[in-house]
Design a protein around this motif. Structure first.
Motif, PDB file in Angstrom:
ATOM      1  N   TYR A  53     -34.453 -10.003 -80.155  1.00  0.00           N
ATOM      2  CA  TYR A  53     -35.785  -9.451 -80.390  1.00  0.00           C
ATOM      3  C   TYR A  53     -35.951  -9.124 -81.867  1.00  0.00           C
ATOM      4  N   SER A  65     -42.341  -8.242 -69.948  1.00  0.00           N
ATOM      5  CA  SER A  65     -41.427  -7.269 -70.564  1.00  0.00           C
ATOM      6  C   SER A  65     -42.052  -5.889 -70.685  1.00  0.00           C
ATOM      7  N   ASP A 101     -39.800   0.173 -74.352  1.00  0.00           N
ATOM      8  CA  ASP A 101     -39.661   1.613 -74.202  1.00  0.00           C
ATOM      9  C   ASP A 101     -38.954   2.163 -75.437  1.00  0.00           C
ATOM     10  N   LYS A 156     -36.058   5.057 -76.324  1.00  0.00           N
ATOM     11  CA  LYS A 156     -35.051   5.897 -75.688  1.00  0.00           C
ATOM     12  C   LYS A 156     -34.331   6.748 -76.721  1.00  0.00           C
ATOM     13  N   GLU A 175     -30.705   8.673 -76.690  1.00  0.00           N
ATOM     14  CA  GLU A 175     -29.452   8.920 -75.980  1.00  0.00           C
ATOM     15  C   GLU A 175     -28.503   9.603 -76.950  1.00  0.00           C
ATOM     16  N   ASN A 201     -28.589   8.766 -80.772  1.00  0.00           N
ATOM     17  CA  ASN A 201     -29.177   7.439 -80.920  1.00  0.00           C
ATOM     18  C   ASN A 201     -30.618   7.426 -80.435  1.00  0.00           C
ATOM     19  N   MET A 251     -33.793   4.546 -80.148  1.00  0.00           N
ATOM     20  CA  MET A 251     -34.055   3.128 -80.320  1.00  0.00           C
ATOM     21  C   MET A 251     -35.112   2.619 -79.351  1.00  0.00           C
ATOM     22  N   ARG A 296     -36.174  -0.182 -76.707  1.00  0.00           N
ATOM     23  CA  ARG A 296     -35.442  -0.989 -75.735  1.00  0.00           C
ATOM     24  C   ARG A 296     -36.416  -1.903 -75.001  1.00  0.00           C
ATOM     25  N   ASP A 350     -37.067  -4.244 -71.733  1.00  0.00           N
ATOM     26  CA  ASP A 350     -36.678  -4.614 -70.379  1.00  0.00           C
ATOM     27  C   ASP A 350     -37.424  -5.910 -70.097  1.00  0.00           C
ATOM     28  N   SER A 362     -26.930 -11.090 -71.486  1.00  0.00           N
ATOM     29  CA  SER A 362     -26.928 -10.575 -72.847  1.00  0.00           C
ATOM     30  C   SER A 362     -25.488 -10.505 -73.326  1.00  0.00           C
ATOM     31  N   GLY A 417     -25.263  -6.300 -76.893  1.00  0.00           N
ATOM     32  CA  GLY A 417     -26.625  -6.023 -76.455  1.00  0.00           C
ATOM     33  C   GLY A 417     -27.699  -6.488 -77.419  1.00  0.00           C
ATOM     34  N   GLU A 418     -27.307  -7.190 -78.469  1.00  0.00           N
ATOM     35  CA  GLU A 418     -28.265  -7.634 -79.478  1.00  0.00           C
ATOM     36  C   GLU A 418     -28.961  -8.936 -79.091  1.00  0.00           C
TER      37      GLU A 418
END
Length: 109
Positions: free
Chosen positions: A40, A75, A78, A80, A82, A85, A87, A89, A91, A98, A102-103
């Motif tokens: 992305y 898609s 969102d 998030k 955590e 962190n 970022m 995200r 979906d 993936s 996760g990139e």
């Protein structure tokens, strides 16, 4: 075409554009990269190109080049938090696999 921007993501987009002092929205797309095939991309959108589509939700705009729409169909974007962190995200129901980091991802045919 459907792409959803959550309330939290929209708030973050508005906040970033306000801090930046310029921009019409968040430009999202995909590019070939990584070990799984695509990743992305996100950047500020300062102007519209002739091939751009604009989606507005919760007072924020997503700008997407039409050639990326088939890969982003359905898609949800969102935002998030955590721990420390924070970022955006994606979906993406079309993302089949993936990579470990996760990139990057590949698409269901």
């Amino acid at each position: 075409m459907s792409i959803e921007l959550t309330q939290k993501a929209a708030e973050r987009v508005r906040e970033q554009l306000s801090q930046r002092g310029a921009g019409i929205g968040l430009r999202v797309g995909v590019r070939k990269s990584g070990c799984s095939g695509y990743m992305y991309t996100m950047d500020y959108a300062d102007e519209l190109d002739p091939d751009d589509e604009v989606y507005e939700q919760h007072g924020a705009r997503l700008v997407i080049n039409r050639k990326h729409l088939p890969m982003l169909e359905g898609s949800t974007l969102d935002f998030k938090q955590e721990g420390l962190n924070r970022m955006f995200r994606f979906d993406n129901p079309r993302a089949q696999n993936s990579c470990g980091c996760g990139e990057s991802f590949n698409l269901v045919s």
